[in-house]
Motif scaffolding. Structure first.
Motif, mmCIF file in Angstrom:
data_model
loop_
_atom_site.group_PDB
_atom_site.id
_atom_site.type_symbol
_atom_site.label_atom_id
_atom_site.label_comp_id
_atom_site.label_asym_id
_atom_site.label_seq_id
_atom_site.Cartn_x
_atom_site.Cartn_y
_atom_site.Cartn_z
ATOM 1 N N UNK A 59 0.635 -1.130 -0.085
ATOM 2 C CA UNK A 59 0.056 0.043 0.074
ATOM 3 C C UNK A 59 0.728 1.398 0.003
ATOM 4 N N UNK A 60 2.216 1.293 0.290
ATOM 5 C CA UNK A 60 3.142 2.390 0.236
ATOM 6 C C UNK A 60 4.329 1.783 -0.036
ATOM 7 N N UNK A 61 5.491 2.646 0.114
ATOM 8 C CA UNK A 61 6.882 2.418 -0.522
ATOM 9 C C UNK A 61 7.894 2.381 0.424
ATOM 10 N N UNK A 62 7.567 3.215 1.593
ATOM 11 C CA UNK A 62 8.715 3.351 2.593
ATOM 12 C C UNK A 62 9.069 2.168 3.366
ATOM 13 N N UNK A 63 8.129 1.323 3.940
ATOM 14 C CA UNK A 63 8.616 0.196 4.679
ATOM 15 C C UNK A 63 8.948 -0.841 3.795
ATOM 16 N N UNK A 64 8.836 -1.183 2.614
ATOM 17 C CA UNK A 64 9.595 -2.091 1.684
ATOM 18 C C UNK A 64 10.951 -1.509 1.515
ATOM 19 N N UNK A 65 11.143 -0.238 1.206
ATOM 20 C CA UNK A 65 12.453 0.296 0.987
ATOM 21 C C UNK A 65 13.436 0.141 2.134
ATOM 22 N N UNK A 66 12.833 0.414 3.294
ATOM 23 C CA UNK A 66 13.577 0.087 4.703
ATOM 24 C C UNK A 66 13.901 -1.334 4.744
ATOM 25 N N UNK A 67 12.891 -2.183 4.574
ATOM 26 C CA UNK A 67 13.138 -3.624 4.746
ATOM 27 C C UNK A 67 14.561 -4.131 3.721
ATOM 28 N N UNK A 68 14.448 -3.806 2.309
ATOM 29 C CA UNK A 68 15.620 -3.830 1.634
ATOM 30 C C UNK A 68 16.839 -3.366 1.918
ATOM 31 N N UNK A 266 12.925 8.615 11.448
ATOM 32 C CA UNK A 266 14.200 8.474 12.024
ATOM 33 C C UNK A 266 14.379 7.311 12.704
ATOM 34 N N UNK A 267 13.278 6.591 13.109
ATOM 35 C CA UNK A 267 13.493 5.261 13.757
ATOM 36 C C UNK A 267 13.013 4.036 12.990
ATOM 37 N N UNK A 268 12.741 3.993 11.965
ATOM 38 C CA UNK A 268 11.749 2.933 11.138
ATOM 39 C C UNK A 268 12.743 2.029 10.833
ATOM 40 N N UNK A 269 14.061 2.265 10.593
ATOM 41 C CA UNK A 269 14.995 1.278 9.847
ATOM 42 C C UNK A 269 15.482 0.465 11.152
ATOM 43 N N UNK A 270 15.711 1.036 12.247
ATOM 44 C CA UNK A 270 15.945 0.370 13.450
ATOM 45 C C UNK A 270 14.774 -0.383 14.016
ATOM 46 N N UNK A 271 13.687 0.019 13.730
ATOM 47 C CA UNK A 271 12.526 -0.810 14.134
ATOM 48 C C UNK A 271 12.564 -2.168 13.274
ATOM 49 N N UNK A 272 12.935 -2.138 12.200
ATOM 50 C CA UNK A 272 12.929 -3.278 11.138
ATOM 51 C C UNK A 272 14.031 -4.218 11.646
ATOM 52 N N UNK A 273 14.832 -3.790 12.445
ATOM 53 C CA UNK A 273 15.686 -4.899 12.631
ATOM 54 C C UNK A 273 17.214 -4.276 12.226
ATOM 55 N N UNK A 274 17.341 -2.812 11.900
ATOM 56 C CA UNK A 274 18.457 -2.338 11.117
ATOM 57 C C UNK A 274 19.134 -1.637 12.323
#
Length: 394
Positions: A59-68, A266-274
């Motif tokens: 539904x949106x692009x930022x979360x997939x980019x952060x996962x990648x 600023x916190x999303x990448x860390x939230x995804x394990x990065x």
């Protein structure tokens, strides 16, 4: 071509194109976008695959980019990493003008920098794209949500404010006071809107470093001549935003006025394990931009060459010329060989050609469409020289 405008503008600014899958694990969006958002609660197309896993059309692009970014170790690259994307996205909404269940978005993300100059950079790139695409009556709204701690403290204050006025709020707003009180600012309910005019604003409660960051972003936009409006009610619809948020709207679109926007997460990448990774980005609706531009796809930078071949026996010469122009990164199309000159010239007008090259029995005729001036040219090399430098529209 809007894709060409995006590719040229973002490529020139150092962004590399990234493609993510059309579907992802449902948990990626529930965790990244936020359980309390409309997207997760109401709008996602989710299904179970043959292995029993829950998948969702993105539904949106930022979360997939952060996962990648995390999965492919992009944090090990020189920072910041600049990425852009283009493709189909899906939301279960009531279709209307400018809103579709399948829609196309362009977007960009900068991961690995918390510098205010990066905020101003991504805003400026989107402003340039909208301008080149011909979007009309565009306005930029700007605000800041502070850090996650600031937003959390403010949310508690806002909850108390809303609970004291529950009777005046729309039912869906009342239901989400605890889960996501900031969404009350986006309500279209007249009673809720009247309440929110008196609500405390987050901008007045920013910590000193957040306020300084926001002031520097504004100073950079001022220096670049990018006009904006401060909108304390701008909260955006996703839970991951922090600090700078922005939205471009077009007064030409009516109710569905947003053409693109984004903010810092600023916190999303860390939230995804990065690792801790400050980041900012935006997404823009392609269909919305086209509507704001008058409903037509913009021509390729106004420098298209139309190859007209009135005699079928000269088809090969026309095709060879077309291939040369395309290899030299010029925008060029060829009309159907053997058509009448009247039909070919109408076609040249429809594609927005700046030049029409008429492939004659011997040599060529070059016509400038705006002035109507035409001259004969003996060879292909002379013709290419007369056309001037290529425009590189893609």
């Amino acid at each position: 071509m809007l894709w060409g405008i995006c590719a040229a503008r973002l490529g020139a600014a150092g962004y590399g194109q990234l493609e993510t899958p059309v579907f992802e694990d449902t948990e990626l969006f529930a965790r990244g976008v936020g359980e309390s958002t409309d997207i997760v609660q109401k709008e996602m197309f989710s299904f179970e695959d043959m292995g029993g896993r829950s998948l969702t059309l993105r539904p949106e692009g930022t979360a997939p980019v952060c996962r990648a970014f995390v999965e492919h170790g992009m944090h090990k690259r020189p920072q910041p990493v600049r990425l852009w994307y283009w493709g189909p996205f899906f939301r279960h909404e009531a279709p209307q003008a400018g809103r579709f269940r399948q829609f196309t978005q362009a977007g960009c993300e900068v991961l690995g920098s918390d510098d205010p100059a990066v905020d101003a950079e991504v805003i400026g790139v989107l402003a340039d794209i909208l301008d080149e695409a011909g979007a009309r009556d565009v306005r930029l709204r700007l605000s800041s949500l502070g850090t996650a701690d600031t937003r959390r403290d403010y949310s508690e204050q806002l909850k108390s404010f809303l609970r004291a006025r529950e009777d005046d709020l729309a039912p869906d707003v009342r239901e989400r006071i605890d889960a996501n009180p900031l969404r009350a600012f986006d309500s279209s309910d007249p009673g809720t809107q009247a309440v929110m005019k008196e609500a405390p604003t987050l901008l007045d409660r920013l910590a000193d470093d957040d306020a300084e960051h926001f002031a520097e972003v504004r100073a950079l936009l001022d220096a670049a001549g990018i006009e904006y409006e401060i909108d304390p009610a701008l909260v955006r619809g996703l839970d991951y935003y922090t600090r700078t948020v922005f939205e471009f709207t077009s007064d030409a679109l009516g109710a569905q006025s947003g053409v693109g926007g984004g903010g810092r997460y600023d916190g999303l990448v860390e939230q995804m394990g990065g690792p801790p990774t400050p980041a900012i980005g935006w997404a823009a609706g392609v269909e919305r931009i086209l509507l704001a531009a008058g409903g037509e796809e913009p021509s390729a930078s106004g420098a298209c060459v139309f190859v007209a071949v009135p005699k079928e026996e000269r088809r090969a010469a026309g095709f060879v010329l077309l291939r040369r122009l395309l290899r030299e990164r010029r925008s060029a199309v060829m009309g159907e060989p053997g058509r009448s000159m009247k039909g070919l010239m109408k076609h040249a007008d429809r594609v927005g050609a700046r030049w029409t090259v008429i492939v004659e029995e011997e040599g060529f005729a070059l016509k400038e469409m705006a002035s109507g001036d035409q001259r004969n040219i003996a060879s292909e090399d002379e013709l290419v020289e007369a056309l001037g430098p290529g425009s590189e529209p893609w």
